[in-house]
Design an enzyme around this catalytic site. Structure first.
Site, short mmCIF file in Angstrom:
data_model
loop_
_atom_site.label_atom_id
_atom_site.label_comp_id
_atom_site.label_asym_id
_atom_site.label_seq_id
_atom_site.Cartn_x
_atom_site.Cartn_y
_atom_site.Cartn_z
N ASP A 111 0.82 -1.21 0.00
CA ASP A 111 0.00 0.00 0.00
C ASP A 111 0.86 1.26 0.00
OD1 ASP A 111 0.97 -0.41 2.58
OD2 ASP A 111 -0.99 -0.89 3.42
N ASN A 156 -7.28 -3.38 14.38
CA ASN A 156 -8.65 -3.72 13.99
C ASN A 156 -8.68 -4.90 13.00
OD1 ASN A 156 -7.71 -2.61 11.63
ND2 ASN A 156 -9.19 -0.92 11.55
N HIS A 195 -7.04 -5.23 10.25
CA HIS A 195 -6.84 -4.97 8.81
C HIS A 195 -5.57 -5.66 8.34
CE1 HIS A 195 -4.54 -0.90 9.59
NE2 HIS A 195 -3.71 -1.90 9.59
N GLU A 222 -9.56 -2.22 5.53
CA GLU A 222 -10.20 -2.00 6.81
C GLU A 222 -11.43 -2.91 6.95
OE1 GLU A 222 -8.45 -0.40 8.74
OE2 GLU A 222 -8.06 1.70 8.22
#
Ligand code: PGA
Length: 244
Positions: free
Chosen positions: A63, A129, A131, A136
């Site tokens: 990313d 979380n 990801h 996400e």
């Protein structure tokens, strides 16, 4: 899933490094999927120190932030250069282009890169979380490279890298879940108590888009390298574990 529990970050880096070095030896012209953030730092340090022969290796990163100049020390282009690319020779290095005016085009360009360079081994971290890359919770398991709006949890986790809260980027280009799942093998690393809920959900929870990393339960060649703190909430999987 192969699960390896280690004592500390040093052992974690060594285990993951060994897996990467083995891939490089087995496939000198292979494709290595690289990750950024805090988790891979010790691994890249070992690569700089041990200098495996990477001259035939192509890298593809997971990313990149949108609208962060590559010369900006917070960009992932800059990070990769500092940690790895400036120190070892590679055949080619690819990251998504977060500076392209048309971000959708940048995503399509990157999918073509990934199609041309199928990943042999993908290195992954995991968010608090759950990801993976910047996928996400709620991201489709069918997603390919796309633009994502970062959640508040992710922006807070990344806040430490930026001077002011408003400097933390709001959007990124990320490989999708489907793009990541195409990798022939995957090694995911995580350390610290902060990751314990995410690790438990990934290994023991149901496979759901609300927990992006849970999709890895369906991949047939995944190794999870975690320290004891990150593994501390797992119960069911204790029997399958290799204690390093
Ligand atoms: P970290 O980030 O390695 O900096 O903890 C991992 C991630 O958010 O994927």
């Amino acid at each position: 899933m192969n699960i390896i529990v280690v004592k500390n970050e040093q052992e974690l880096a060594q285990k993951a490094y060994d897996i990467i070095a083995n891939m490089i030896e087995q496939k000198p012209n292979g494709v290595l999927g690289c990750a950024t953030g805090g988790s891979p730092v010790g691994i890249y340090e070992l690569m700089r120190k041990n200098k495996p022969n990477t001259s035939g290796i192509t890298t593809v990163n997971l990313d990149e932030y949108i609208n962060l100049d590559f010369a900006n020390p917070k960009s992932y282009h800059y990070y990769m250069n500092e940690e790895l690319f400036a120190h070892l020779p590679f055949k080619a290095n690819y990251l998504p282009n977060g500076m392209k005016e048309n971000a959708e085009e940048a995503c399509a360009d990157y999918e073509k890169v990934l199609e041309a360079h199928p990943v042999d081994l993908q290195l992954l971290g995991i968010g608090e979380n759950a990801h993976i890359a910047f996928n996400e919770p709620g991201t489709s398991f069918e997603s390919t490279t796309h633009v994502i709006e970062l959640t508040e949890s992710t922006r807070q986790a990344n806040r430490r890298y930026f001077e002011r809260e408003e400097d933390v980027p709001t959007h990124a280009i990320t490989m999708g879940i489907k793009s990541i799942m195409r990798a022939k093998s995957i090694v995911l690393v995580a350390s610290g108590e902060k990751k314990a809920d995410a690790i438990k959900a990934m290994i023991e929870g149901e496979i759901t888009e609300e927990c992006p990393a849970s999709i890895l339960q369906k991949h047939n060649d995944v190794t999870i390298v975690v320290d004891e703190a990150a593994f501390s909430k797992c119960e069911k999987s204790k029997l399958d574990v290799v204690m390093a």
